[in-house]
Design a protein around this motif. Structure first.
Motif, PDB file in Angstrom:
ATOM      1  N   HIS A 198       0.871  -1.174   0.000  1.00 12.10           N
ATOM      2  CA  HIS A 198       0.000   0.000   0.000  1.00 12.10           C
ATOM      3  C   HIS A 198       0.908   1.225   0.000  1.00 12.10           C
ATOM      4  O   HIS A 198       1.158   1.855   1.026  1.00 12.10           O
ATOM      5  CB  HIS A 198      -0.912  -0.005   1.221  1.00 12.10           C
ATOM      6  CG  HIS A 198      -1.872   1.142   1.243  1.00 12.10           C
ATOM      7  ND1 HIS A 198      -2.377   1.670   2.403  1.00 12.10           N
ATOM      8  CD2 HIS A 198      -2.420   1.869   0.236  1.00 12.10           C
ATOM      9  CE1 HIS A 198      -3.192   2.672   2.129  1.00 12.10           C
ATOM     10  NE2 HIS A 198      -3.228   2.812   0.816  1.00 12.10           N
ATOM     11  N   ALA A 199       1.441   1.517  -1.179  1.00 13.94           N
ATOM     12  CA  ALA A 199       2.456   2.554  -1.324  1.00 13.94           C
ATOM     13  C   ALA A 199       2.420   3.091  -2.744  1.00 13.94           C
ATOM     14  O   ALA A 199       1.991   2.392  -3.669  1.00 13.94           O
ATOM     15  CB  ALA A 199       3.841   1.980  -1.025  1.00 13.94           C
ATOM     16  N   SER A 200       2.860   4.312  -2.913  1.00 13.15           N
ATOM     17  CA  SER A 200       3.070   4.886  -4.237  1.00 13.15           C
ATOM     18  C   SER A 200       4.557   4.784  -4.558  1.00 13.15           C
ATOM     19  O   SER A 200       5.397   4.863  -3.660  1.00 13.15           O
ATOM     20  CB  SER A 200       2.610   6.345  -4.287  1.00 13.15           C
ATOM     21  OG  SER A 200       1.219   6.436  -4.023  1.00 13.15           O
ATOM     22  N   THR A 201       4.864   4.597  -5.835  1.00 11.16           N
ATOM     23  CA  THR A 201       6.265   4.460  -6.235  1.00 11.16           C
ATOM     24  C   THR A 201       6.542   5.373  -7.417  1.00 11.16           C
ATOM     25  O   THR A 201       5.795   5.364  -8.401  1.00 11.16           O
ATOM     26  CB  THR A 201       6.594   3.005  -6.610  1.00 11.16           C
ATOM     27  OG1 THR A 201       6.315   2.162  -5.492  1.00 11.16           O
ATOM     28  CG2 THR A 201       8.059   2.851  -6.984  1.00 11.16           C
ATOM     29  N   VAL A 202       7.592   6.173  -7.310  1.00 14.18           N
ATOM     30  CA  VAL A 202       7.998   7.064  -8.399  1.00 14.18           C
ATOM     31  C   VAL A 202       9.368   6.612  -8.902  1.00 14.18           C
ATOM     32  O   VAL A 202      10.119   5.954  -8.187  1.00 14.18           O
ATOM     33  CB  VAL A 202       8.046   8.538  -7.946  1.00 14.18           C
ATOM     34  CG1 VAL A 202       6.651   9.034  -7.590  1.00 14.18           C
ATOM     35  CG2 VAL A 202       8.990   8.715  -6.759  1.00 14.18           C
ATOM     36  N   ALA A 235       3.603   3.545  -9.809  1.00 19.15           N
ATOM     37  CA  ALA A 235       2.409   2.949  -9.207  1.00 19.15           C
ATOM     38  C   ALA A 235       1.875   3.883  -8.140  1.00 19.15           C
ATOM     39  O   ALA A 235       2.645   4.530  -7.432  1.00 19.15           O
ATOM     40  CB  ALA A 235       2.738   1.590  -8.590  1.00 19.15           C
ATOM     41  N   ASP A 236       0.556   3.948  -8.011  1.00 16.66           N
ATOM     42  CA  ASP A 236      -0.056   4.759  -6.965  1.00 16.66           C
ATOM     43  C   ASP A 236      -0.888   3.867  -6.056  1.00 16.66           C
ATOM     44  O   ASP A 236      -1.805   3.182  -6.517  1.00 16.66           O
ATOM     45  CB  ASP A 236      -0.942   5.859  -7.556  1.00 16.66           C
ATOM     46  CG  ASP A 236      -1.606   6.701  -6.481  1.00 16.66           C
ATOM     47  OD1 ASP A 236      -0.873   7.244  -5.625  1.00 16.66           O
ATOM     48  OD2 ASP A 236      -2.846   6.805  -6.467  1.00 16.66           O
ATOM     49  N   ASP A 237      -0.548   3.865  -4.785  1.00  8.80           N
ATOM     50  CA  ASP A 237      -1.292   3.147  -3.741  1.00  8.80           C
ATOM     51  C   ASP A 237      -1.206   1.625  -3.829  1.00  8.80           C
ATOM     52  O   ASP A 237      -1.733   0.927  -2.972  1.00  8.80           O
ATOM     53  CB  ASP A 237      -2.772   3.558  -3.747  1.00  8.80           C
ATOM     54  CG  ASP A 237      -3.068   4.600  -2.681  1.00  8.80           C
ATOM     55  OD1 ASP A 237      -2.156   4.915  -1.888  1.00  8.80           O
ATOM     56  OD2 ASP A 237      -4.202   5.098  -2.634  1.00  8.80           O
ATOM     57  N   TYR A 249       6.915  -3.211 -10.194  1.00 14.29           N
ATOM     58  CA  TYR A 249       6.348  -3.165 -11.546  1.00 14.29           C
ATOM     59  C   TYR A 249       5.318  -2.042 -11.679  1.00 14.29           C
ATOM     60  O   TYR A 249       4.705  -1.618 -10.689  1.00 14.29           O
ATOM     61  CB  TYR A 249       5.698  -4.508 -11.885  1.00 14.29           C
ATOM     62  CG  TYR A 249       6.693  -5.503 -12.443  1.00 14.29           C
ATOM     63  CD1 TYR A 249       6.591  -5.977 -13.746  1.00 14.29           C
ATOM     64  CD2 TYR A 249       7.765  -5.939 -11.679  1.00 14.29           C
ATOM     65  CE1 TYR A 249       7.512  -6.869 -14.265  1.00 14.29           C
ATOM     66  CE2 TYR A 249       8.699  -6.832 -12.182  1.00 14.29           C
ATOM     67  CZ  TYR A 249       8.570  -7.294 -13.486  1.00 14.29           C
ATOM     68  OH  TYR A 249       9.488  -8.170 -13.993  1.00 14.29           O
ATOM     69  N   ARG A 250       5.144  -1.610 -12.913  1.00 12.18           N
ATOM     70  CA  ARG A 250       4.219  -0.520 -13.206  1.00 12.18           C
ATOM     71  C   ARG A 250       2.777  -0.960 -12.977  1.00 12.18           C
ATOM     72  O   ARG A 250       2.352  -2.027 -13.434  1.00 12.18           O
ATOM     73  CB  ARG A 250       4.410  -0.056 -14.653  1.00 12.18           C
ATOM     74  CG  ARG A 250       3.583   1.187 -15.013  1.00 12.18           C
ATOM     75  CD  ARG A 250       3.916   1.683 -16.421  1.00 12.18           C
ATOM     76  NE  ARG A 250       5.316   2.087 -16.541  1.00 12.18           N
ATOM     77  CZ  ARG A 250       5.790   3.258 -16.155  1.00 12.18           C
ATOM     78  NH1 ARG A 250       4.982   4.162 -15.618  1.00 12.18           N
ATOM     79  NH2 ARG A 250       7.069   3.546 -16.307  1.00 12.18           N
ATOM     80  N   PHE A 251       2.025  -0.128 -12.278  1.00 12.37           N
ATOM     81  CA  PHE A 251       0.596  -0.342 -12.036  1.00 12.37           C
ATOM     82  C   PHE A 251      -0.111   0.891 -12.589  1.00 12.37           C
ATOM     83  O   PHE A 251      -0.079   1.957 -11.982  1.00 12.37           O
ATOM     84  CB  PHE A 251       0.340  -0.494 -10.533  1.00 12.37           C
ATOM     85  CG  PHE A 251      -1.085  -0.781 -10.172  1.00 12.37           C
ATOM     86  CD1 PHE A 251      -1.687  -1.970 -10.544  1.00 12.37           C
ATOM     87  CD2 PHE A 251      -1.818   0.134  -9.429  1.00 12.37           C
ATOM     88  CE1 PHE A 251      -3.004  -2.240 -10.193  1.00 12.37           C
ATOM     89  CE2 PHE A 251      -3.128  -0.120  -9.073  1.00 12.37           C
ATOM     90  CZ  PHE A 251      -3.723  -1.311  -9.448  1.00 12.37           C
ATOM     91  N   PRO A 252      -0.740   0.780 -13.763  1.00 11.43           N
ATOM     92  CA  PRO A 252      -1.148   1.967 -14.521  1.00 11.43           C
ATOM     93  C   PRO A 252      -2.496   2.578 -14.136  1.00 11.43           C
ATOM     94  O   PRO A 252      -3.306   2.945 -14.992  1.00 11.43           O
ATOM     95  CB  PRO A 252      -1.187   1.431 -15.958  1.00 11.43           C
ATOM     96  CG  PRO A 252      -1.606  -0.001 -15.801  1.00 11.43           C
ATOM     97  CD  PRO A 252      -0.952  -0.471 -14.526  1.00 11.43           C
ATOM     98  N   SER A 253      -2.762   2.703 -12.848  1.00  9.47           N
ATOM     99  CA  SER A 253      -4.010   3.325 -12.399  1.00  9.47           C
ATOM    100  C   SER A 253      -3.867   4.845 -12.393  1.00  9.47           C
ATOM    101  O   SER A 253      -2.764   5.384 -12.511  1.00  9.47           O
ATOM    102  CB  SER A 253      -4.362   2.850 -10.992  1.00  9.47           C
ATOM    103  OG  SER A 253      -3.472   3.409 -10.048  1.00  9.47           O
TER     104      SER A 253
END
Length: 379
Positions: A198-202, A235-237, A249-253
């Motif tokens: 449960h995290a955002s990743t830049v 990824a967001d959240d 990995y990329r989560f495209p939300s």
């Protein structure tokens, strides 16, 4: 002896130990002193033996020894207890007959259709994927059905039952849908993931940095700010960590931002006014979803992530970034994430933690927050 209550895996991080118990898939983070007591408990024949071993190395009273023995015993028996999973009978599973609430989403060369049984159920999932909506005529590679029967929500993938969740625990449905979605996008199975945080990743073009924090502490708003200043939101959240390469990995939300951040973000995104306003399912607040800037299927799909930043927005605080102990990060990271129940993946998770550097960013000034992150990427 109590060896049958021993953790399957354990590792030392800083001045603490992390213990993993296979039966319950639970992690305990304990101090060195408590670890010593647990070790004595595990090799003791009984309570008298426990007290006898402690007396040889300390002046602990019989009363205190009894308290420790009782509390450690209860703790270890709890974390060695398997959860009960009740599967529904096939005849009890709902089936989709017809729905007016459906959507098809495009991700690179893949399209995924979702049939929702009602508008209320659609609003649990659709808003963060609205930016990826394509024409319904598109032939979907994968079809999900999300149905409700009595007080449970049911998830199906290509008509195969995945799981069911109480309507009051709709966040579990949201998490499982997200997991099934990344399985579809990357042709993977649940066993291929160490965790979904449960995290955002830049990221930049070399590495990723994970952002954690309690709800309302500004991690998604900060991710949007960083994206507006040239970084990529991987990824967001929902940040999935792969077992194959220990990379995120990329989560495209879409990136969820609350109403309090609208005025700040509006000048940074040309179409901000056109983004729909929704009401959060967890809190009665207005939110918008900012579409990711990177095109899924064209941008890099995964990066190593060896830095975690705990963020806290405080309008009255001095903006600063400082290093912190990993124990503080784990207090938030572990309880709020899905962690694989496989012993092999648990070992990989503990190994990954050994390589992670942890920081805390308290900020009131957005410009300083952005500059601190860019410095962290360059370090």
């Amino acid at each position: 002896m109590n060896k049958n209550l021993s953790p399957k895996h354990l590792t030392q991080l800083s001045d603490s130990w992390v213990l993993w118990f296979e039966a319950s898939n639970q992690y305990l983070v304990i101090s060195n002193s408590l670890k010593e007591l647990v070790d004595v408990y595990l090799r003791s024949e009984n309570e008298d033996d426990f007290h006898s071993q402690l007396r040889s190395s300390s002046t602990l009273s019989k009363h205190d020894s009894h308290t420790y023995y009782t509390e450690i015993s209860e703790l270890l028996r709890t974390v060695n207890r398997s959860p009960e999973n009740e599967l529904p009978k096939t005849s009890d599973l709902p089936r989709l007959e017809k729905t007016d609430f459906k959507a098809t989403y495009g991700f690179g060369n893949m399209s995924i259709a979702v049939n929702y049984c009602s508008l209320a159920i659609q609003n649990l999932i659709h808003p963060q994927w609205a930016h990826a909506t394509v024409l319904e005529g598109e032939i979907a590679s994968i079809v999900f059905d999300i149905l409700q029967k009595d007080d449970h929500l049911y998830l199906f993938r290509n008509q195969t039952y995945i799981g069911h969740y109480s309507v009051t625990d709709y966040h579990l449905l949201q998490g499982q849908f997200a997991l099934q979605l990344i399985n579809s996008l990357y042709n993977k199975n649940e066993s291929d993931w160490i965790a979904t945080f449960h995290a955002s990743t830049v990221c930049n073009d070399k590495e990723a940095i994970m952002i954690i924090g309690d709800s309302g502490n500004g991690k998604s708003t900060l991710a949007a700010l960083l994206m507006a200043n040239g970084l990529d939101v991987l990824a967001d959240d929902f940040s999935p960590l792969s077992a194959k390469n220990q990379e995120v990995y990329r989560f495209p939300s879409g990136i969820s931002v609350k109403e309090g951040a609208f005025s700040t973000l509006k000048p940074m995104f040309q179409d901000f006014e056109q983004f729909p306003i929704y009401t959060s399912t967890s809190k009665n607040v207005k939110i918008k979803y900012i579409p990711p800037m990177a095109d899924f299927g064209k941008a890099a799909s995964h990066f190593q992530c060896k830095k975690i930043v705990m963020v806290n927005y405080d309008a009255n605080a001095k903006s600063e970034m400082k290093t912190i102990r990993i124990e503080k990060v784990l207090e938030t990271l572990i309880p709020e994430s899905w962690l694989s129940p496989l012993a092999s993946n648990s070992k990989l998770f503990l190994d990954w933690l050994k390589e992670v550097s942890c920081y805390e960013l308290t900020y009131s000034d957005n410009g300083i927050a952005v500059s601190q992150f860019k410095k962290l990427f360059d370090s």
